[in-house]
Design an enzyme around this catalytic site. Structure first.
Site, PDB file in Angstrom:
ATOM      1  N   HIS A 307       6.147  -0.475  -5.873  1.00  0.00           N
ATOM      2  CA  HIS A 307       6.299  -0.306  -7.318  1.00  0.00           C
ATOM      3  C   HIS A 307       7.756  -0.003  -7.615  1.00  0.00           C
ATOM      4  O   HIS A 307       8.405   0.746  -6.878  1.00  0.00           O
ATOM      5  CB  HIS A 307       5.412   0.847  -7.820  1.00  0.00           C
ATOM      6  CG  HIS A 307       5.219   0.849  -9.306  1.00  0.00           C
ATOM      7  ND1 HIS A 307       6.134   1.392 -10.163  1.00  0.00           N
ATOM      8  CD2 HIS A 307       4.213   0.357 -10.086  1.00  0.00           C
ATOM      9  CE1 HIS A 307       5.701   1.266 -11.414  1.00  0.00           C
ATOM     10  NE2 HIS A 307       4.548   0.635 -11.396  1.00  0.00           N
ATOM     11  N   ASP A 364      -1.836  -2.492  -9.896  1.00  0.00           N
ATOM     12  CA  ASP A 364      -2.044  -3.894 -10.286  1.00  0.00           C
ATOM     13  C   ASP A 364      -2.911  -4.622  -9.260  1.00  0.00           C
ATOM     14  O   ASP A 364      -3.719  -5.480  -9.613  1.00  0.00           O
ATOM     15  CB  ASP A 364      -0.705  -4.610 -10.426  1.00  0.00           C
ATOM     16  CG  ASP A 364       0.148  -4.029 -11.543  1.00  0.00           C
ATOM     17  OD1 ASP A 364      -0.397  -3.846 -12.641  1.00  0.00           O
ATOM     18  OD2 ASP A 364       1.332  -3.750 -11.316  1.00  0.00           O
TER      19      ASP A 364
END
Length: 422
Positions: A307, A364
């Site tokens: 991330h 995600d």
């Protein structure tokens, strides 16, 4: 530590005050920089080192893997709160009592009917239109049916605007999906909870009774909580900048949806599934693609791992992994795409290359798995993200307007031609 920062330019020294946040964050207040230095500005592409505002909504520490809404840890909220309770918290500052939550939900339901003329706008879109473009357009169209400006000095007017968008947005989300699938449009069922009603509007078949699945409802409730706000990201900053021109809430949210659409932002969970599809079409060899991901000379990127903000781990991913496992176990789906996803997850969690670099599966990755298992089309994934992020956008817009923040207007460093003769 001094409460001033000193800047020396061309032999001249300037002092600027330091601002300290409640979590010991320190910022240099440079709003007077240009005036006191005679035109000097800072250059910060992407605003990676620039605090655009002071906000009391969300605290994020990427290095330590911390995410809090209004002081409450994301772990506690995901375990103990409902999505609607978190919506109330983000927008109004405190967790609601049971009575406050019941009134809030009732008010949202009372404003949930979308003007039937919106269907005419929806009908004008071809089925090939991307759902995010449709959703952004429909949200903007709400302005035409609510043309009066919001009196931000009136708590009642602000509240009515908030419950109106919260009531109508899930309808637009469901309609966007059903339009693409050629299914009749549903106005919902006011006897149901907020998330359960959304699922019914999305999935009820015209010739079948809708049977709610509590595990799916719980998983979606958690996903929406985890996506509800994330500090000054691209779409949230867009909402605040658009709103700073005194554009209304619906127009500002529409702009946020467009910003979220990009593959570097909300489109990441769609990119995960597209990657998994590509792996399946190439034979489904996950070890081959793990090797490609580790090869610095290979352009392949493993989507859904690591991330850009969380440098240790994504705290949201730890929570939603449990929900993903529960959904897959309960639904018992046999899907080669989901099999590939689970194989990649296991290999990444055990591979020294990924472990040492802290490239863990992020939110995600798991949200894509859950949406796929629920039967939500891939191009609807970002729409679901927008639904989750809606309360954060509302809270940020409301905070910005209540604080009377100035219109957003960044500077630039001009690098073009000097004056030329025509």
């Amino acid at each position: 530590m001094s409460n001033k920062a000193k800047l020396t330019v061309g032999g001249k020294e300037y002092e600027f005050p330091l601002v300290k946040g409640s979590e010991e964050e320190v910022a240099i207040d440079i709003k007077s920089l240009r005036s006191v230095t005679g035109g000097i500005t800072t250059l910060d592409p992407g605003f990676k080192n620039t605090s655009s505002c002071e906000s009391a909504i969300t605290f994020l520490d990427g290095e330590k893997g911390i995410l809090r809404y209004r002081g409450y840890s994301i772990e506690d909220l995901a375990e103990k709160a409902s999505f609607l309770g978190v919506v109330y918290l983000l927008i109004f500052g405190d967790l609601p009592t049971e009575e406050q939550l019941a009134v809030f939900h009732a008010d949202i339901k009372s404003k949930s009917v979308v003007d039937d003329d919106i269907k005419k706008i929806l009908d004008a879109f071809p089925k090939s239109a991307h759902p995010m473009g449709v959703l952004s357009s429909l949200t903007s169209a709400l302005t035409a049916f609510n043309p009066a400006s919001v009196d931000v000095s009136s708590a009642e007017a602000m509240y009515n605007t908030v419950v109106k968008i919260l009531g109508k947005f899930p309808v637009l989300v469901a309609w966007t999906m059903r339009k693409k699938q050629g299914l009749p449009l549903d106005y919902g069922d006011n006897t149901l909870g907020y998330v359960e009603n959304l699922l019914k509007m999305m999935f009820k078949q015209p010739n079948e009774e809708y049977v709610p699945n509590p595990i799916v409802i719980n998983a979606l409730d958690k996903l929406l909580i985890l996506h509800a706000d994330h500090e000054q990201n691209c779409s949230t900053s867009t909402v605040r900048v658009v709103g700073s021109s005194h554009a209304g809430l619906f127009a500002s949210i529409s702009a946020g949806i467009s910003a979220l659409w990009g593959p570097l932002h909300g489109g990441a969970n769609q990119a995960v599934l597209e990657m998994l599809e590509a792996i399946r079409e190439d034979g489904g060899d996950t070890k081959k693609y793990m090797a490609k991901a580790k090869d610095s000379n290979d352009p392949f990127r493993l989507m859904g791992f690591g991330h850009r903000v969380y440098k240790n781990f994504d705290p949201r991913a730890r929570i939603i992994k449990v929900a993903a496992d529960e959904v897959l176990a309960d639904l018992g789906i046999e899907d080669p795409i989901l099999d590939i996803a689970k194989a990649l997850e296991q290999e990444a969690l055990q591979d020294d290359y990924f472990v040492q670099r802290k490239l863990y599966p992020n939110v995600d990755f798991y949200s894509g798995i859950i949406y796929r298992a629920m039967g939500i089309p891939v191009d609807m994934f970002t729409v679901m993200f927008a639904l989750g992020r809606l309360p954060g956008w509302i809270a940020q817009w409301k905070e910005m307007r209540n604080k009377k923040e100035p219109i957003g207007r960044p500077r630039q460093v001009y690098t073009g031609s000097n004056q030329r003769s025509f």
